[in-house]
Scaffold this motif. Structure first.
Motif, PDB file in Angstrom:
ATOM      1  N   LYS A 258      37.519  24.546  43.061  1.00 12.48           N
ATOM      2  CA  LYS A 258      38.982  24.448  43.002  1.00 12.48           C
ATOM      3  C   LYS A 258      39.517  24.904  41.652  1.00 12.48           C
ATOM      4  O   LYS A 258      40.525  25.622  41.579  1.00 12.48           O
ATOM      5  N   HIS A 259      38.821  24.524  40.588  1.00  7.27           N
ATOM      6  CA  HIS A 259      39.261  24.911  39.253  1.00  7.27           C
ATOM      7  C   HIS A 259      39.230  26.435  39.087  1.00  7.27           C
ATOM      8  O   HIS A 259      40.185  27.036  38.578  1.00  7.27           O
ATOM      9  N   ASN A 260      38.132  27.064  39.514  1.00  4.43           N
ATOM     10  CA  ASN A 260      37.991  28.517  39.368  1.00  4.43           C
ATOM     11  C   ASN A 260      39.001  29.273  40.226  1.00  4.43           C
ATOM     12  O   ASN A 260      39.555  30.297  39.811  1.00  4.43           O
ATOM     13  N   ALA A 261      39.238  28.767  41.443  1.00  2.00           N
ATOM     14  CA  ALA A 261      40.208  29.428  42.317  1.00  2.00           C
ATOM     15  C   ALA A 261      41.608  29.360  41.730  1.00  2.00           C
ATOM     16  O   ALA A 261      42.374  30.333  41.771  1.00  2.00           O
ATOM     17  N   SER A 262      41.933  28.195  41.168  1.00  2.00           N
ATOM     18  CA  SER A 262      43.244  28.057  40.518  1.00  2.00           C
ATOM     19  C   SER A 262      43.347  28.977  39.313  1.00  2.00           C
ATOM     20  O   SER A 262      44.392  29.589  39.065  1.00  2.00           O
ATOM     21  N   GLN A 263      42.238  29.101  38.561  1.00  2.00           N
ATOM     22  CA  GLN A 263      42.215  29.983  37.396  1.00  2.00           C
ATOM     23  C   GLN A 263      42.421  31.439  37.822  1.00  2.00           C
ATOM     24  O   GLN A 263      43.115  32.208  37.148  1.00  2.00           O
ATOM     25  N   LEU A 264      41.818  31.827  38.945  1.00  2.64           N
ATOM     26  CA  LEU A 264      41.985  33.185  39.460  1.00  2.64           C
ATOM     27  C   LEU A 264      43.452  33.454  39.765  1.00  2.64           C
ATOM     28  O   LEU A 264      43.994  34.523  39.421  1.00  2.64           O
ATOM     29  N   GLN A 265      44.112  32.510  40.396  1.00 10.96           N
ATOM     30  CA  GLN A 265      45.523  32.681  40.733  1.00 10.96           C
ATOM     31  C   GLN A 265      46.374  32.871  39.474  1.00 10.96           C
ATOM     32  O   GLN A 265      47.248  33.748  39.419  1.00 10.96           O
ATOM     33  N   MET A 266      46.100  32.070  38.453  1.00  6.51           N
ATOM     34  CA  MET A 266      46.872  32.185  37.201  1.00  6.51           C
ATOM     35  C   MET A 266      46.586  33.497  36.485  1.00  6.51           C
ATOM     36  O   MET A 266      47.489  34.127  35.932  1.00  6.51           O
ATOM     37  N   ASN A 267      45.322  33.924  36.469  1.00  4.96           N
ATOM     38  CA  ASN A 267      44.964  35.156  35.763  1.00  4.96           C
ATOM     39  C   ASN A 267      45.578  36.392  36.425  1.00  4.96           C
ATOM     40  O   ASN A 267      45.949  37.347  35.752  1.00  4.96           O
ATOM     41  N   VAL A 268      45.637  36.393  37.765  1.00  5.18           N
ATOM     42  CA  VAL A 268      46.285  37.510  38.460  1.00  5.18           C
ATOM     43  C   VAL A 268      47.757  37.587  38.060  1.00  5.18           C
ATOM     44  O   VAL A 268      48.298  38.675  37.821  1.00  5.18           O
ATOM     45  N   LEU A 272      47.631  40.739  35.708  1.00 10.26           N
ATOM     46  CA  LEU A 272      47.932  41.820  36.651  1.00 10.26           C
ATOM     47  C   LEU A 272      49.393  41.816  37.085  1.00 10.26           C
ATOM     48  O   LEU A 272      49.816  42.698  37.846  1.00 10.26           O
ATOM     49  N   LYS A 273      50.152  40.810  36.604  1.00 13.02           N
ATOM     50  CA  LYS A 273      51.577  40.710  36.921  1.00 13.02           C
ATOM     51  C   LYS A 273      51.818  40.701  38.422  1.00 13.02           C
ATOM     52  O   LYS A 273      52.747  41.327  38.937  1.00 13.02           O
ATOM     53  N   GLY A 274      50.941  39.976  39.145  1.00 17.98           N
ATOM     54  CA  GLY A 274      51.069  39.927  40.588  1.00 17.98           C
ATOM     55  C   GLY A 274      51.011  38.503  41.094  1.00 17.98           C
ATOM     56  O   GLY A 274      50.666  37.569  40.362  1.00 17.98           O
ATOM     57  N   THR A 275      51.367  38.333  42.350  1.00 19.49           N
ATOM     58  CA  THR A 275      51.390  37.013  42.985  1.00 19.49           C
ATOM     59  C   THR A 275      50.390  36.988  44.127  1.00 19.49           C
ATOM     60  O   THR A 275      50.349  37.916  44.955  1.00 19.49           O
ATOM     61  N   ILE A 276      49.587  35.918  44.162  1.00 19.37           N
ATOM     62  CA  ILE A 276      48.657  35.732  45.272  1.00 19.37           C
ATOM     63  C   ILE A 276      48.727  34.280  45.735  1.00 19.37           C
ATOM     64  O   ILE A 276      49.067  33.385  44.961  1.00 19.37           O
ATOM     65  N   SER A 277      48.420  34.059  46.999  1.00 19.68           N
ATOM     66  CA  SER A 277      48.184  32.711  47.520  1.00 19.68           C
ATOM     67  C   SER A 277      46.691  32.578  47.777  1.00 19.68           C
ATOM     68  O   SER A 277      46.046  33.540  48.224  1.00 19.68           O
ATOM     69  N   ALA A 300      44.556  27.684  59.037  1.00 23.92           N
ATOM     70  CA  ALA A 300      45.045  26.844  57.937  1.00 23.92           C
ATOM     71  C   ALA A 300      46.063  27.599  57.086  1.00 23.92           C
ATOM     72  O   ALA A 300      47.061  27.030  56.630  1.00 23.92           O
ATOM     73  N   LEU A 301      45.822  28.892  56.874  1.00 27.82           N
ATOM     74  CA  LEU A 301      46.774  29.698  56.092  1.00 27.82           C
ATOM     75  C   LEU A 301      48.110  29.795  56.816  1.00 27.82           C
ATOM     76  O   LEU A 301      49.178  29.683  56.196  1.00 27.82           O
ATOM     77  N   ARG A 302      48.072  29.998  58.123  1.00 31.40           N
ATOM     78  CA  ARG A 302      49.329  30.093  58.882  1.00 31.40           C
ATOM     79  C   ARG A 302      50.077  28.761  58.849  1.00 31.40           C
ATOM     80  O   ARG A 302      51.301  28.742  58.751  1.00 31.40           O
ATOM     81  N   ARG A 303      49.340  27.647  58.931  1.00 32.26           N
ATOM     82  CA  ARG A 303      49.989  26.339  58.998  1.00 32.26           C
ATOM     83  C   ARG A 303      50.512  25.857  57.643  1.00 32.26           C
ATOM     84  O   ARG A 303      51.595  25.295  57.558  1.00 32.26           O
ATOM     85  N   HIS A 304      49.726  26.084  56.586  1.00 35.75           N
ATOM     86  CA  HIS A 304      50.067  25.493  55.290  1.00 35.75           C
ATOM     87  C   HIS A 304      50.805  26.440  54.346  1.00 35.75           C
ATOM     88  O   HIS A 304      51.483  25.999  53.421  1.00 35.75           O
ATOM     89  N   ILE A 305      50.639  27.740  54.549  1.00 35.90           N
ATOM     90  CA  ILE A 305      51.282  28.696  53.644  1.00 35.90           C
ATOM     91  C   ILE A 305      52.364  29.485  54.374  1.00 35.90           C
ATOM     92  O   ILE A 305      53.490  29.620  53.877  1.00 35.90           O
ATOM     93  N   GLY A 306      52.037  29.995  55.542  1.00 35.92           N
ATOM     94  CA  GLY A 306      53.034  30.732  56.326  1.00 35.92           C
ATOM     95  C   GLY A 306      53.631  31.889  55.543  1.00 35.92           C
ATOM     96  O   GLY A 306      52.919  32.716  54.981  1.00 35.92           O
ATOM     97  N   HIS A 308      55.514  31.564  52.833  1.00 39.24           N
ATOM     98  CA  HIS A 308      55.709  31.238  51.418  1.00 39.24           C
ATOM     99  C   HIS A 308      54.723  32.027  50.559  1.00 39.24           C
ATOM    100  O   HIS A 308      53.733  32.560  51.050  1.00 39.24           O
ATOM    101  N   SER A 309      54.992  32.077  49.264  1.00 38.73           N
ATOM    102  CA  SER A 309      54.122  32.829  48.362  1.00 38.73           C
ATOM    103  C   SER A 309      53.722  31.962  47.177  1.00 38.73           C
ATOM    104  O   SER A 309      54.316  30.908  46.923  1.00 38.73           O
ATOM    105  N   ASP A 310      52.699  32.454  46.453  1.00 36.83           N
ATOM    106  CA  ASP A 310      52.197  31.781  45.253  1.00 36.83           C
ATOM    107  C   ASP A 310      51.777  30.339  45.566  1.00 36.83           C
ATOM    108  O   ASP A 310      52.080  29.404  44.827  1.00 36.83           O
ATOM    109  N   MET A 311      51.035  30.153  46.655  1.00 39.04           N
ATOM    110  CA  MET A 311      50.589  28.834  47.092  1.00 39.04           C
ATOM    111  C   MET A 311      49.092  28.683  46.862  1.00 39.04           C
ATOM    112  O   MET A 311      48.328  29.662  46.890  1.00 39.04           O
ATOM    113  N   PHE A 312      48.660  27.431  46.640  1.00 39.63           N
ATOM    114  CA  PHE A 312      47.234  27.127  46.527  1.00 39.63           C
ATOM    115  C   PHE A 312      46.945  25.968  47.485  1.00 39.63           C
ATOM    116  O   PHE A 312      47.570  24.905  47.394  1.00 39.63           O
ATOM    117  N   VAL A 313      46.008  26.168  48.419  1.00 42.74           N
ATOM    118  CA  VAL A 313      45.703  25.153  49.427  1.00 42.74           C
ATOM    119  C   VAL A 313      44.202  24.911  49.468  1.00 42.74           C
ATOM    120  O   VAL A 313      43.419  25.869  49.529  1.00 42.74           O
TER     121      VAL A 313
END
Length: 547
Positions: A258-268, A272-277, A300-306, A308-313
């Motif tokens: 979870k920590h590494n995945a969150s770090q990946l989202q922040m680093n992008v 890279l000036k981009g947004t990822i979920s 799970a992605l369809r139900r929890h993120i749909g 929306h953008s810049d989400m972490f689940v």
């Protein structure tokens, strides 16, 4: 293992060498037989051959003539000449043509086996040092990441294979450590400006995100990634550490994941000036659980993120997400419409049996699933018919192709009955069309041969006329007529020669020229071998009223 071709106009020599020598002892697993130089060339056109043993003295085409042809067309073919003539001129010419060995009859089986074994060893050494092979290895290494990605995508789509096939494929891709390992699935969806990039820029961004993930996860995890059909980046995350090793809570696999995945989202976002979920799904065994993990993560992605953008689940702890399961066999590769297009009727039957079996075992009480399966099959059959320029009713008849009342999908049993009715009709119609096309092609070949009988007709000339490969021409003719193309050409020439001999105004050499034989003596030898008499003897028999 290597392939051997034995060429001699004496059938006893060919059969003796082919069946009495233990060729497998020197690495030969297949032996082809030819009784003339022309038949040998036809086999070389249609079969992979590594070593050829040929007699020198043969009618129509000598062994030396045969080798001179093979030297230019099959440069890596090893040749061994077999002859009862000890004249040095033969050996000298054979050596000039690049012959591997020159053996004098009679020769023992042990000597022949030893010489072939020597040729096999020479081929093996050449193969090991072959620059082409080395280039292929280098190309394989360079494309290994792409091949891994493609294979993983096939797994996501539900490709099934026996366990031994999985093992060999993963070993080839240097991913054997993944077999039976536990892995977590992570989905990364690029969003906002990242979705507006050109395909080229998007590929660069995917590569950058992948490299960033490798750096972040690399100390603790191994990643295997690909881009799926939706454009999502799919990562399978394998733990590099021993699962039995005790670790502090803040270094447990789930915490670090979870920590590494969150770090990946922040680093992008930062670099890279981009947004990822990012969504982290369940764990499972690789490769058997890949398809289910992927489907659960998509849901799970369809139900929890749909939208929306810049989400972490983190969805790994959720209960079963699929109270109702979809039909799996319909959508697993190879797809039904692809099998129909390829004409693989046995595989089509297997695919339909798998769909019906899943339907009867897991969804027999679900009218929706039965209807889904029916329309999936019906649309595949319709697409096949339309791509062949016909309507489905042309193949099946109006009653079987009618979907007005949906009587075919009342339940799994009625659907199975409908499938068992329509599939034979479709296959029979396709087979009739294939036979008709094949017959028409062979008729064109025969017409070309008859029209050009006065020329030296070659397999390549016929192939050029048909706009086909010589191998396909040869196989097509043999499949349709049961005889070799060269035998058919010879029969026509000899029958035409017999007709011309009834005309006393024609000399033998004139007949030879009219049949494409520039050497009258060669024509006489061929005629005698075919009819057991010379052309003059045949003409004398006609005058005497003998058959």
């Amino acid at each position: 293992m290597y392939k051997l071709l034995i060429v001699d106009d004496e059938a006893s020599v060919v059969e003796g060498l082919a069946h009495t020598i233990p060729w497998e002892h020197v690495g030969i697993d297949e032996v082809h037989k030819a009784y003339s130089g022309f038949e040998a060339l036809e086999i070389l056109q249609t079969q992979p051959v590594d070593i050829m043993i040929s007699d020198i003295k043969m009618p129509r085409m000598s062994g030396l003539e045969l080798i001179e042809i093979t030297r230019t067309r099959w440069k890596k073919l090893k040749t061994i000449l077999l002859s009862g003539h000890a004249e040095f001129a033969y050996a000298r010419e054979a050596i000039s043509l690049g012959t591997s060995e020159y053996l004098l009859k009679p020769v023992s089986d042990e000597v022949v086996l030893a010489k072939v074994g020597k040729a096999v060893e020479s081929l093996r050494l050449e193969r090991e040092s072959d620059e082409t092979y080395n280039r292929a290895v280098q190309a394989f290494r360079a494309n290994l990441p792409q091949m891994r990605s493609e294979f993983l995508n096939q797994l996501l789509q539900g490709m099934n294979s026996p366990e031994d096939v999985w093992t060999k494929k993963l070993e080839l891709l240097e991913m054997s450590s993944a077999i039976c390992s536990e892995a977590a699935l992570m989905l990364v969806r690029m969003e906002d400006r990242l979705t507006e990039m050109s395909p080229y820029d998007s590929s660069i961004m995917e590569y950058a995100i992948g490299n960033m993930a490798d750096e972040i996860f690399g100390d603790r995890f191994r990643l295997w990634r690909c881009r799926d059909i939706h454009g999502y980046l799919v990562f399978f995350v394998f733990d590099s550490h021993d699962p039995k090793e005790e670790r502090p809570p803040d270094t447990a696999p789930e915490y670090e994941l979870k920590h590494n995945a969150s770090q990946l989202q922040m680093n992008v976002s930062r670099y890279l000036k981009g947004t990822i979920s990012v969504l982290i799904g369940r764990r499972g065994r690789f490769p058997e659980d890949v398809r289910k993990l992927y489907q659960d993560s998509l849901l799970a992605l369809r139900r929890h993120i749909g939208s929306h953008s810049d989400m972490f689940v983190y969805a790994a702890d959720e209960e079963e997400l699929h109270p109702v399961r979809s039909l799996q066999k319909c959508y697993e590769p190879p797809l039904l419409h692809h099998l129909l297009e390829s004409g693989s009727w046995e595989l089509v039957r297997d695919k339909l049996e798998q769909i019906l079996k899943e339907l009867s075992l897991a969804h027999s009480q679900s009218q929706e699933h039965v209807t889904e399966a029916f329309f999936f099959i019906y649309s595949s059959l319709s697409a096949y018919a339309h791509k062949n320029g016909r309507s489905l009713s042309d193949y099946l008849g109006a009653s079987l192709a009618d979907v007005t009342g949906l009587s075919q999908c009342t339940n799994a049993a009625t659907l199975g009955k409908w499938v068992n009715q329509v599939l034979p009709l479709l296959e029979q119609s396709a087979e009739r069309a294939t036979r008709s096309d094949r017959s028409a092609a062979v008729s064109r070949m025969k017409r070309f041969i008859r029209d050009h009988l006065s020329e030296d007709i070659s397999l390549q000339a016929i192939a050029d006329h048909m706009y086909m490969h010589p191998v396909h021409v040869s196989r097509l003719f043999k499949m349709e007529t049961g005889s070799n193309l060269s035998d058919y050409v010879l029969r026509l020439k000899m029958e035409r020669a017999a007709e011309m001999l009834a005309d006393h105004s024609l000399k033998n050499f004139e007949i030879a020229l009219k049949l494409g034989y520039q050497n009258p003596n060669y024509f006489i030898r061929v005629f005698k071998k075919y009819y057991s008499v010379t052309p003059q003897e045949y003409r004398n028999n006609l005058e005497a009223g003998k058959p």
